[in-house]
Design a protein around this motif. Sequence first.
Motif, PDB file in Angstrom:
ATOM      1  N   ASP A   1      45.120  40.153  48.598  1.00 50.81           N
ATOM      2  CA  ASP A   1      45.380  40.930  49.808  1.00 50.81           C
ATOM      3  C   ASP A   1      46.883  41.089  49.960  1.00 50.81           C
ATOM      4  O   ASP A   1      47.628  40.126  49.820  1.00 50.81           O
TER       5      ASP A   1
ATOM      6  N   GLN B   1      41.882  33.274  48.732  1.00 50.39           N
ATOM      7  CA  GLN B   1      42.555  34.491  49.190  1.00 50.39           C
ATOM      8  C   GLN B   1      44.035  34.351  48.853  1.00 50.39           C
ATOM      9  O   GLN B   1      44.696  33.431  49.320  1.00 50.39           O
TER      10      GLN B   1
ATOM     11  N   LYS C   1      47.499  35.858  49.417  1.00 51.38           N
ATOM     12  CA  LYS C   1      48.226  36.775  50.304  1.00 51.38           C
ATOM     13  C   LYS C   1      49.544  37.129  49.623  1.00 51.38           C
ATOM     14  O   LYS C   1      50.324  36.249  49.262  1.00 51.38           O
TER      15      LYS C   1
END
Length: 197
Positions: free
Chosen positions: A84, A41, A43
């Motif tokens: 994200d 992920q 960020k």
Amino acid sequence: MSENSKVEEQKSKALTTLSTMFKLLGLEASLRVEDQGSKLQVKITSDDAGRIIGRKGQTLESLQLLVNRILFRGEEDGPRVMLDIDGYARGVRERREERSEAESGAREEAGERSERRERRPRRREEREEGRSEEELKQLALDRAKEVKRWGEAVTLPAMNAHDRRIIHVTLQDDPEIETSSEGEGAMKKVVISLKKD
């Protein structure tokens, strides 16, 4: 190469690739990578969040697709990269899951539909926006079954490149079915039809 060192290499590669993309696009962003088992992920924090997300998240999806294509060129194993920015992608996934749960509950209540109702023309024109990968795969298989049964080509609603790719890949090994994309711009329709002899 050990699994741990491969993940660390993927993290580094993902950060370098995204940093280069943002620099070339003239965007300022800070990046942080978290290992989440089967995926990484990334960020993103930026004052240009709106530009990075794009209309209905299309820019963010395109960046994610490009990063994964670059990282997995030549080798398919390793964790996939999910982008994200300020919780945007997480919120989209949660809304998709909620919608999927609500839809499956509604389907159970409604019971089985007749073949005639499933074939209604309006169904083909409904937008399939916001569907998960599993839902898109199931959609492709269902429509291919319909094409085989009735012999008529089916045109799916306009969708982004990522979603179209899922449809094409899901049906690529079916000996009776062929797929093609039609339209201009980022949003195109996928046509599922019988293979011509």
